[in-house]
Enzyme design. Structure first.
Site, PDB file in Angstrom:
ATOM      1  N   TYR A   1      -8.674   5.015   8.143  1.00  0.00           N
ATOM      2  CA  TYR A   1      -8.798   5.317   9.575  1.00  0.00           C
ATOM      3  C   TYR A   1      -9.893   6.371   9.717  1.00  0.00           C
ATOM      4  O   TYR A   1      -9.769   7.467   9.169  1.00  0.00           O
ATOM      5  CB  TYR A   1      -7.482   5.881  10.116  1.00  0.00           C
ATOM      6  CG  TYR A   1      -6.380   4.861  10.289  1.00  0.00           C
ATOM      7  CD1 TYR A   1      -5.592   4.461   9.205  1.00  0.00           C
ATOM      8  CD2 TYR A   1      -6.114   4.285  11.536  1.00  0.00           C
ATOM      9  CE1 TYR A   1      -4.576   3.526   9.359  1.00  0.00           C
ATOM     10  CE2 TYR A   1      -5.099   3.357  11.703  1.00  0.00           C
ATOM     11  CZ  TYR A   1      -4.339   2.979  10.614  1.00  0.00           C
ATOM     12  OH  TYR A   1      -3.333   2.052  10.776  1.00  0.00           O
TER      13      TYR A   1
ATOM     14  N   LYS B   1       2.125  -0.489  15.190  1.00  0.00           N
ATOM     15  CA  LYS B   1       3.566  -0.552  15.461  1.00  0.00           C
ATOM     16  C   LYS B   1       4.028  -1.793  16.238  1.00  0.00           C
ATOM     17  O   LYS B   1       5.225  -2.089  16.280  1.00  0.00           O
ATOM     18  CB  LYS B   1       3.996   0.698  16.259  1.00  0.00           C
ATOM     19  CG  LYS B   1       3.959   1.978  15.459  1.00  0.00           C
ATOM     20  CD  LYS B   1       5.065   2.007  14.404  1.00  0.00           C
ATOM     21  CE  LYS B   1       4.842   3.029  13.341  1.00  0.00           C
ATOM     22  NZ  LYS B   1       4.974   2.534  11.985  1.00  0.00           N
TER      23      LYS B   1
ATOM     24  N   HIS C   1       0.854  -1.202   0.000  1.00  0.00           N
ATOM     25  CA  HIS C   1       0.000   0.000   0.000  1.00  0.00           C
ATOM     26  C   HIS C   1       0.882   1.243   0.000  1.00  0.00           C
ATOM     27  O   HIS C   1       1.648   1.443   0.944  1.00  0.00           O
ATOM     28  CB  HIS C   1      -0.884   0.054   1.254  1.00  0.00           C
ATOM     29  CG  HIS C   1      -1.959  -0.985   1.268  1.00  0.00           C
ATOM     30  ND1 HIS C   1      -2.992  -0.963   2.183  1.00  0.00           N
ATOM     31  CD2 HIS C   1      -2.176  -2.070   0.485  1.00  0.00           C
ATOM     32  CE1 HIS C   1      -3.793  -1.996   1.956  1.00  0.00           C
ATOM     33  NE2 HIS C   1      -3.309  -2.686   0.948  1.00  0.00           N
TER      34      HIS C   1
ATOM     35  N   TYR D   1       4.629   6.153   9.765  1.00  0.00           N
ATOM     36  CA  TYR D   1       3.775   5.005   9.456  1.00  0.00           C
ATOM     37  C   TYR D   1       4.544   3.943   8.655  1.00  0.00           C
ATOM     38  O   TYR D   1       4.419   2.741   8.926  1.00  0.00           O
ATOM     39  CB  TYR D   1       2.542   5.489   8.686  1.00  0.00           C
ATOM     40  CG  TYR D   1       1.408   4.509   8.668  1.00  0.00           C
ATOM     41  CD1 TYR D   1       0.747   4.144   9.839  1.00  0.00           C
ATOM     42  CD2 TYR D   1       0.976   3.942   7.473  1.00  0.00           C
ATOM     43  CE1 TYR D   1      -0.299   3.239   9.814  1.00  0.00           C
ATOM     44  CE2 TYR D   1      -0.070   3.039   7.447  1.00  0.00           C
ATOM     45  CZ  TYR D   1      -0.706   2.692   8.619  1.00  0.00           C
ATOM     46  OH  TYR D   1      -1.743   1.789   8.600  1.00  0.00           O
TER      47      TYR D   1
ATOM     48  N   PRO E   1      -2.957  -0.307  19.293  1.00  0.00           N
ATOM     49  CA  PRO E   1      -2.769  -0.754  17.920  1.00  0.00           C
ATOM     50  C   PRO E   1      -2.946   0.326  16.854  1.00  0.00           C
ATOM     51  O   PRO E   1      -2.631   0.079  15.683  1.00  0.00           O
ATOM     52  CB  PRO E   1      -3.833  -1.848  17.754  1.00  0.00           C
ATOM     53  CG  PRO E   1      -4.847  -1.578  18.805  1.00  0.00           C
ATOM     54  CD  PRO E   1      -4.119  -0.947  19.938  1.00  0.00           C
TER      55      PRO E   1
HETATM   56  P1  FAD Z   1       3.869 -12.313  20.991  1.00  0.00           P
HETATM   57  O1  FAD Z   1       3.387 -12.305  19.604  1.00  0.00           O
HETATM   58  O2  FAD Z   1       2.885 -12.124  22.087  1.00  0.00           O
HETATM   59  O3  FAD Z   1       4.639 -13.677  21.198  1.00  0.00           O
HETATM   60  C1  FAD Z   1       5.007 -14.158  22.458  1.00  0.00           C
HETATM   61  C2  FAD Z   1       5.024 -15.657  22.433  1.00  0.00           C
HETATM   62  O4  FAD Z   1       5.443 -16.126  23.711  1.00  0.00           O
HETATM   63  C3  FAD Z   1       3.656 -16.244  22.183  1.00  0.00           C
HETATM   64  O5  FAD Z   1       3.708 -17.208  21.164  1.00  0.00           O
HETATM   65  C4  FAD Z   1       3.255 -16.825  23.520  1.00  0.00           C
HETATM   66  O6  FAD Z   1       2.404 -17.946  23.391  1.00  0.00           O
HETATM   67  C5  FAD Z   1       4.601 -17.183  24.104  1.00  0.00           C
HETATM   68  N1  FAD Z   1       4.615 -17.261  25.564  1.00  0.00           N
HETATM   69  C6  FAD Z   1       3.915 -16.535  26.456  1.00  0.00           C
HETATM   70  N2  FAD Z   1       4.188 -16.929  27.702  1.00  0.00           N
HETATM   71  C7  FAD Z   1       5.086 -17.920  27.607  1.00  0.00           C
HETATM   72  C8  FAD Z   1       5.743 -18.741  28.560  1.00  0.00           C
HETATM   73  N3  FAD Z   1       5.507 -18.604  29.854  1.00  0.00           N
HETATM   74  N4  FAD Z   1       6.625 -19.655  28.111  1.00  0.00           N
HETATM   75  C9  FAD Z   1       6.854 -19.815  26.787  1.00  0.00           C
HETATM   76  N5  FAD Z   1       6.263 -19.071  25.838  1.00  0.00           N
HETATM   77  C10 FAD Z   1       5.387 -18.133  26.244  1.00  0.00           C
HETATM   78  N6  FAD Z   1      -0.351  -4.989  16.698  1.00  0.00           N
HETATM   79  C11 FAD Z   1      -0.573  -4.257  15.620  1.00  0.00           C
HETATM   80  O7  FAD Z   1       0.375  -3.629  15.129  1.00  0.00           O
HETATM   81  N7  FAD Z   1      -1.837  -4.233  15.054  1.00  0.00           N
HETATM   82  C12 FAD Z   1      -2.884  -4.988  15.568  1.00  0.00           C
HETATM   83  O8  FAD Z   1      -3.989  -4.979  15.047  1.00  0.00           O
HETATM   84  C13 FAD Z   1      -2.664  -5.765  16.708  1.00  0.00           C
HETATM   85  N8  FAD Z   1      -3.656  -6.520  17.245  1.00  0.00           N
HETATM   86  C14 FAD Z   1      -3.384  -7.249  18.361  1.00  0.00           C
HETATM   87  C15 FAD Z   1      -4.395  -8.025  18.930  1.00  0.00           C
HETATM   88  C16 FAD Z   1      -4.160  -8.767  20.093  1.00  0.00           C
HETATM   89  C17 FAD Z   1      -5.271  -9.591  20.699  1.00  0.00           C
HETATM   90  C18 FAD Z   1      -2.878  -8.718  20.686  1.00  0.00           C
HETATM   91  C19 FAD Z   1      -2.600  -9.493  21.956  1.00  0.00           C
HETATM   92  C20 FAD Z   1      -1.857  -7.966  20.094  1.00  0.00           C
HETATM   93  C21 FAD Z   1      -2.106  -7.229  18.937  1.00  0.00           C
HETATM   94  N9  FAD Z   1      -1.097  -6.459  18.320  1.00  0.00           N
HETATM   95  C22 FAD Z   1      -1.355  -5.725  17.247  1.00  0.00           C
HETATM   96  C23 FAD Z   1       0.238  -6.418  18.805  1.00  0.00           C
HETATM   97  C24 FAD Z   1       1.171  -7.384  18.069  1.00  0.00           C
HETATM   98  O9  FAD Z   1       0.445  -8.529  17.710  1.00  0.00           O
HETATM   99  C25 FAD Z   1       2.329  -7.660  18.999  1.00  0.00           C
HETATM  100  O10 FAD Z   1       3.018  -6.454  19.212  1.00  0.00           O
HETATM  101  C26 FAD Z   1       3.288  -8.742  18.495  1.00  0.00           C
HETATM  102  O11 FAD Z   1       2.646  -9.986  18.511  1.00  0.00           O
HETATM  103  C27 FAD Z   1       4.533  -8.774  19.378  1.00  0.00           C
HETATM  104  O12 FAD Z   1       5.307  -9.903  19.089  1.00  0.00           O
HETATM  105  P2  FAD Z   1       6.108 -10.650  20.233  1.00  0.00           P
HETATM  106  O13 FAD Z   1       6.841 -11.738  19.568  1.00  0.00           O
HETATM  107  O14 FAD Z   1       6.845  -9.661  21.034  1.00  0.00           O
HETATM  108  O15 FAD Z   1       4.988 -11.205  21.225  1.00  0.00           O
HETATM  109  C1  DHB Z   2      -4.465  -3.398  11.210  1.00  0.00           C
HETATM  110  C2  DHB Z   2      -4.251  -3.231  12.546  1.00  0.00           C
HETATM  111  C3  DHB Z   2      -3.875  -2.009  13.026  1.00  0.00           C
HETATM  112  O1  DHB Z   2      -3.648  -1.837  14.321  1.00  0.00           O
HETATM  113  C4  DHB Z   2      -3.718  -0.932  12.177  1.00  0.00           C
HETATM  114  O2  DHB Z   2      -3.374   0.262  12.681  1.00  0.00           O
HETATM  115  C5  DHB Z   2      -3.925  -1.107  10.838  1.00  0.00           C
HETATM  116  C6  DHB Z   2      -4.306  -2.347  10.355  1.00  0.00           C
HETATM  117  C7  DHB Z   2      -4.865  -4.726  10.705  1.00  0.00           C
HETATM  118  O3  DHB Z   2      -5.033  -5.635  11.523  1.00  0.00           O
HETATM  119  O4  DHB Z   2      -5.020  -4.884   9.492  1.00  0.00           O
END
Ligand code: FAD
Ligand code: DHB
Length: 399
Positions: free
Chosen positions: A201, A297, A72, A385, A293
């Site tokens: 948005y 980021k 995009h 962004y 969200p």
């Molecule tokens: P995570 O993806 O959380 O990975 C951590 C991993 O550690 C997981 O697989 C978990 O199962 C594992 N874990 C946890 N505890 C333990 C343990 N005790 N022992 C072993 N493993 C463990 N960001 C956006 O930019 N846009 C969005 O729309 C958006 N929507 C989101 C919706 C939800 C419901 C959530 C929770 C987050 C969302 N985020 C979004 C944020 C984004 O998904 C996270 O910032 C991203 O997943 C971070 O990656 P990570 O690897 O740090 O953590």
């Molecule tokens: C999506 C999630 C976001 O938080 C955002 O700012 C834009 C797009 C998505 O899930 O597609």
């Protein structure tokens, strides 16, 4: 077991770090407490910054992204019923974002990990970390009824916001900065072709709404709702009513309606734990910080942390110098705080605040008017962004 770097968590941060270290010949063990299907199927983020896309390509995990990623070059901001396009590519010298689901990123990274034959334990139970100040910290867990102990040179805490690594740091070491928001997001995946090629948005008197997508046949939509809103309170019809009410613009643009495939509510929080290190434990991604969200980021910050940590560990193993390890937290936090500021700004710009008065409302509209008419303001949004420049070059991690 013994390894150089023990990684807790197989989300984007842990898997990316594992692959970057693998490419540099550094041994890792990844320990994840969920099963593989759960980790891959979890619906979360979808927007990849330019730098995250380039990183995935550079480490050889770009094939799916190439085929199914949606590039995009612009984004819409909608208010008072009108959509305004911000041409990100034109404002940033050709940069863009790519829409590609986090679950696809994670699936690609797990496949790449499996191909290396380095260990990745799913469904590890009772995961604990210890001896963080000693020269060989340890990860302990149970797997298929047997106890495991992994002695490491370093531990990477990539286990997300609710993981075990951050709480294992002794009291008093971390400074916590936190803000919770008085609303959440209700998100749906719908079996409907996206009616716009780019994200929208929307600021609306009834609250924020976001139009996004996952593929040419799947639309992803979000709605501002009260915090902790029970999803059962929303029938599919009620969700579509509210989505269309907020998103339809005066020129007749509106999302296509289709069967709702998945729905859920996400709370909104800003959180930073500093420093992102204690002894030989390094925190990366959501384990150290959460952004609301709105700026998309979270996933991108997790990728940046992994890149900086890989750089630091490579430097340690090649030269014996801890200089980069010692700078890890400061380097990451500079970027984290800029992303925090951006996400907070996008959130407060676009959401309806429960306590807002007429002054707040007019200020928001003026902010949106300025944003969509000033080239300087649009450039500022666009460069943040698509992602600010990385602190670490790909060459420095051998790519
Ligand atoms: P995570 O993806 O959380 O990975 C951590 C991993 O550690 C997981 O697989 C978990 O199962 C594992 N874990 C946890 N505890 C333990 C343990 N005790 N022992 C072993 N493993 C463990 N960001 C956006 O930019 N846009 C969005 O729309 C958006 N929507 C989101 C919706 C939800 C419901 C959530 C929770 C987050 C969302 N985020 C979004 C944020 C984004 O998904 C996270 O910032 C991203 O997943 C971070 O990656 P990570 O690897 O740090 O953590
Ligand atoms: C999506 C999630 C976001 O938080 C955002 O700012 C834009 C797009 C998505 O899930 O597609």
């Amino acid at each position: 077991m013994q390894t150089q770097v023990g990684i807790v968590g197989a989300g984007p941060a842990g898997l990316l770090l594992g692959h970057l270290l693998h490419l540099n010949g550094i041994d890792t063990v990844v320990v994840e407490n969920r099963d593989r299907e759960y980790v891959v199927d979890r619906v979360r983020a979808g927007v990849l910054e330019q730098g995250t896309v380039e990183l995935l390509r550079a480490i050889g995990v770009g094939a799916g992204l190439e085929r199914r990623g949606l590039r995009h070059e612009g984004v819409y901001v909608s208010f008072k019923g009108c959509r305004h396009r911000i041409d990100m590519a034109e404002l940033t010298g050709g940069k863009a974002i790519t829409v590609y689901g986090q679950n696809e990123v994670v699936r690609d990274l797990i496949e790449a990990r499996a191909a290396t034959t380095r260990p990745l334990y799913f469904e590890a139970q009772d995961v604990r970390v210890g001896d963080l100040d000693a020269s060989t910290p340890v990860i302990r867990f149970r797997h298929r009824d047997s106890e495991h102990e992994v002695r490491c040179d370093f531990i990477a805490g990539c286990d997300g916001f609710h993981g075990v690594c951050r709480p294992s740091i002794p009291e008093g070491v971390l400074t916590i900065h936190e803000r919770t928001y008085p609303f959440g997001w209700l998100g749906i995946l719908a079996d409907a072709a996206p009616s716009s090629d780019e994200l929208v948005y929307t600021h609306h008197d009834r609250g924020f709404a976001l139009f996004s997508m996952r593929s040419p046949t799947v639309t992803r939509l979000y709605l501002q709702v009260p915090p902790d809103e029970p999803i059962e309170r929303w029938s599919d019809d009620a969700i579509w009513d509210e989505m269309l009410r907020r998103m339809t613009t005066s020129d007749g643009w509106t999302p296509n309606v289709g069967q709702i495939l998945q729905k859920g509510v996400t709370p909104m929080r800003s959180f930073v734990a500093a420093p992102m290190r204690h002894g030989r434990l390094f925190l990366a991604g959501d384990a150290a910080h959460i952004v609301p969200p709105t700026g998309a980021k979270g996933l991108n910050l997790a990728a940046s942390d992994a890149l900086v940590l890989a750089r630091a560990l490579k430097s340690f193993y090649e030269t014996g110098s801890a200089e980069w390890l010692d700078r890890y937290s400061a380097i990451c936090l500079r970027r984290v705080w800029k992303a925090q500021r951006f996400s907070w700004w996008m959130t407060t710009l676009l959401h309806r605040l429960p306590e807002e008065d007429a002054f707040d409302h007019q200020r928001q509209l003026a902010d949106l008017d300025y944003l969509t008419t000033s080239r300087a303001a649009m450039t500022s949004l666009a460069e943040q962004y698509v992602g600010l420049p990385s602190e670490v070059s790909f060459e420095s991690v051998g790519l």
